[in-house]
Design an enzyme around this catalytic site. Structure first.
Site, PDB file in Angstrom:
ATOM      1  N   SER A 198      -5.649   0.275   0.970  1.00  0.00           N
ATOM      2  CA  SER A 198      -5.846   0.227  -0.485  1.00  0.00           C
ATOM      3  C   SER A 198      -5.712   1.624  -1.068  1.00  0.00           C
ATOM      4  CB  SER A 198      -7.240  -0.313  -0.828  1.00  0.00           C
ATOM      5  OG  SER A 198      -7.491  -0.153  -2.211  1.00  0.00           O
TER       6      SER A 198
ATOM      7  N   TYR B 254     -15.976  -0.973   1.175  1.00  0.00           N
ATOM      8  CA  TYR B 254     -14.549  -1.309   1.072  1.00  0.00           C
ATOM      9  C   TYR B 254     -13.692  -0.094   1.419  1.00  0.00           C
ATOM     10  CZ  TYR B 254     -10.182  -3.044  -0.924  1.00  0.00           C
ATOM     11  OH  TYR B 254      -8.872  -3.436  -1.111  1.00  0.00           O
TER      12      TYR B 254
ATOM     13  N   LYS C 280     -11.045   0.206   4.557  1.00  0.00           N
ATOM     14  CA  LYS C 280      -9.614   0.397   4.318  1.00  0.00           C
ATOM     15  C   LYS C 280      -9.121   1.743   4.847  1.00  0.00           C
ATOM     16  CE  LYS C 280      -8.588  -3.530   2.365  1.00  0.00           C
ATOM     17  NZ  LYS C 280      -7.583  -4.434   2.959  1.00  0.00           N
TER      18      LYS C 280
HETATM   19  N1  NAD Z   1      -5.701  -7.179  -5.642  1.00  0.00           N
HETATM   20  C1  NAD Z   1      -5.816  -5.850  -5.643  1.00  0.00           C
HETATM   21  O1  NAD Z   1      -5.882  -5.213  -6.697  1.00  0.00           O
HETATM   22  C2  NAD Z   1      -5.829  -5.106  -4.322  1.00  0.00           C
HETATM   23  C3  NAD Z   1      -5.779  -3.704  -4.359  1.00  0.00           C
HETATM   24  C4  NAD Z   1      -5.777  -2.997  -3.161  1.00  0.00           C
HETATM   25  C5  NAD Z   1      -5.785  -3.678  -1.953  1.00  0.00           C
HETATM   26  N2  NAD Z   1      -5.826  -5.051  -1.941  1.00  0.00           N
HETATM   27  C6  NAD Z   1      -5.808  -5.717  -0.641  1.00  0.00           C
HETATM   28  O2  NAD Z   1      -4.768  -6.662  -0.594  1.00  0.00           O
HETATM   29  C7  NAD Z   1      -5.078  -7.658   0.377  1.00  0.00           C
HETATM   30  C8  NAD Z   1      -4.772  -9.017  -0.187  1.00  0.00           C
HETATM   31  O3  NAD Z   1      -5.699  -9.284  -1.224  1.00  0.00           O
HETATM   32  P1  NAD Z   1      -5.302 -10.021  -2.561  1.00  0.00           P
HETATM   33  O4  NAD Z   1      -5.377  -9.048  -3.660  1.00  0.00           O
HETATM   34  O5  NAD Z   1      -4.044 -10.811  -2.383  1.00  0.00           O
HETATM   35  O6  NAD Z   1      -6.570 -10.979  -2.750  1.00  0.00           O
HETATM   36  P2  NAD Z   1      -6.767 -12.516  -2.404  1.00  0.00           P
HETATM   37  O7  NAD Z   1      -8.228 -12.751  -2.479  1.00  0.00           O
HETATM   38  O8  NAD Z   1      -5.870 -13.341  -3.252  1.00  0.00           O
HETATM   39  O9  NAD Z   1      -6.252 -12.627  -0.899  1.00  0.00           O
HETATM   40  C9  NAD Z   1      -7.064 -12.315   0.207  1.00  0.00           C
HETATM   41  C10 NAD Z   1      -7.061 -13.511   1.138  1.00  0.00           C
HETATM   42  O10 NAD Z   1      -7.879 -13.218   2.277  1.00  0.00           O
HETATM   43  C11 NAD Z   1      -8.509 -14.421   2.652  1.00  0.00           C
HETATM   44  N3  NAD Z   1      -9.676 -14.147   3.491  1.00  0.00           N
HETATM   45  C12 NAD Z   1     -10.886 -13.655   3.125  1.00  0.00           C
HETATM   46  N4  NAD Z   1     -11.704 -13.570   4.178  1.00  0.00           N
HETATM   47  C13 NAD Z   1     -10.985 -13.990   5.259  1.00  0.00           C
HETATM   48  C14 NAD Z   1     -11.279 -14.122   6.636  1.00  0.00           C
HETATM   49  N5  NAD Z   1     -12.505 -13.798   7.141  1.00  0.00           N
HETATM   50  N6  NAD Z   1     -10.317 -14.590   7.474  1.00  0.00           N
HETATM   51  C15 NAD Z   1      -9.094 -14.937   6.966  1.00  0.00           C
HETATM   52  N7  NAD Z   1      -8.762 -14.852   5.669  1.00  0.00           N
HETATM   53  C16 NAD Z   1      -9.704 -14.372   4.817  1.00  0.00           C
HETATM   54  C17 NAD Z   1      -8.881 -15.073   1.320  1.00  0.00           C
HETATM   55  O11 NAD Z   1      -9.149 -16.455   1.449  1.00  0.00           O
HETATM   56  C18 NAD Z   1      -7.653 -14.768   0.475  1.00  0.00           C
HETATM   57  O12 NAD Z   1      -6.693 -15.812   0.514  1.00  0.00           O
HETATM   58  C19 NAD Z   1      -6.536  -7.441   0.757  1.00  0.00           C
HETATM   59  O13 NAD Z   1      -6.608  -6.815   2.022  1.00  0.00           O
HETATM   60  C20 NAD Z   1      -7.055  -6.507  -0.327  1.00  0.00           C
HETATM   61  O14 NAD Z   1      -8.111  -5.686   0.147  1.00  0.00           O
HETATM   62  C21 NAD Z   1      -5.842  -5.783  -3.097  1.00  0.00           C
END
Ligand code: NAD
Length: 253
Positions: free
Chosen positions: A115, A128, A132
């Site tokens: 992230s 978090y 990360k």
């Molecule tokens: N959305 C943002 O702004 C952002 C920014 C930086 C990093 N991220 C990272 O991007 C990645 C994807 O996140 P996203 O934004 O698509 O959010 P999201 O919540 O749509 O996707 C994350 C997915 O992880 C799944 N999940 C949660 N716990 C789990 C577990 N124990 N086992 C298996 N699956 C599990 C959830 O059901 C979900 O579908 C994450 O690692 C998040 O930390 C997101």
């Protein structure tokens, strides 16, 4: 590509599977809790049984806490849950897939989602950020390991900035047992005159997730160590300046 889709919410994985099937690809949805080593091993077994050699592994599952809270207000369970999914999930992915990827003559690639939060100070988000940043360090070392050992496996660290997803609601997925030692959540704005901390999908200007796909594909195709969705935070330059100023001269290898 043909894709095995894993998620702790089976219906979410099934929706993606159905999109892939409609495109004429092979796809399988598997309910997996990536924080559990045995479940990720079982996922790898299904993936290799259903699709044969795996070319790309995306360790992308991630969770965060809301509201933002101070590290001293966090419970052990807060940290264990977030580290369990975000860092251990990626570790379990490497451990389950890399031996089989290495045994294949085909090149393979792993994308680990970190992230942009790790590239700037992010108060109220310590668990978090720690999880990360661990992914960043793990990816740096494993990329070099796989290259040194000639395994034919590339590793990319993806640093997303704000993306419009359901990410901010991820506490809904938290196992109830993890909350047992919660002390009661004190919102971070308690310490900042009511100014809330917003990030990720809640941030104005968050981008469409579809825009991230081509960035990741480019990183895989060119075996890039890093993939970025947003401009580099200025703090990275400040950190480099401070480290340069404070480091002994001449540089130590
Ligand atoms: N959305 C943002 O702004 C952002 C920014 C930086 C990093 N991220 C990272 O991007 C990645 C994807 O996140 P996203 O934004 O698509 O959010 P999201 O919540 O749509 O996707 C994350 C997915 O992880 C799944 N999940 C949660 N716990 C789990 C577990 N124990 N086992 C298996 N699956 C599990 C959830 O059901 C979900 O579908 C994450 O690692 C998040 O930390 C997101």
């Amino acid at each position: 590509m043909d894709v095995v889709v894993a998620d702790i919410e089976l219906e979410a994985a099934e929706r993606v599977r159905d999109e892939l099937l409609a495109l004429g690809r092979r796809s399988v949805a598997v309910r997996t809790d990536v924080s559990q080593a045995a479940e990720v091993e079982a996922l790898a077994d299904v993936a290799y049984a259903e699709l044969g050699d795996i070319a790309v592994l995306a360790n992308n599952a991630g969770v965060t806490w809301r509201p933002y809270r101070a590290s001293w207000d966090a419970s052990i369970g807060d940290f264990e849950w977030i580290m369990g999914v975000n860092f251990w999930g990626a570790f379990h992915g490497h451990r389950a897939f890399v031996p089989r990827m290495a045994a294949s003559p085909l090149p393979a690639h792993i994308v680990n989602t970190s992230s942009i939060a790790t590239l700037k100070p992010t108060p109220g988000h310590a668990a978090y950020t720690a999880s990360k940043a661990a992914i960043g360090g793990f990816s740096l070392a494993t990329r070099a390991e796989y290259a040194a050992a000639g395994l034919g496996i590339g590793v990319t660290v993806l640093y997303p900035g704000p993306v419009q997803t359901g990410f901010a609601t991820s506490e809904r997925l938290r196992p109830a047992a993890d909350r047992a030692d919660a002390r009661g959540v004190v919102p971070w704005q308690t310490y900042t005159d009511g100014e809330p901390m917003r990030a990720g999908a809640e941030t104005p200007g968050a981008i469409d997730p579809a825009a991230v796909g081509p960035i990741v594909l480019d990183a895989i195709e060119h075996d890039r160590p890093y993939a970025m969705t947003h401009p580099l935070p200025p703090y990275v330059h400040e950190r480099a300046r401070l480290l340069t100023e404070l480091s002994p001269h001449p540089p130590v290898e």
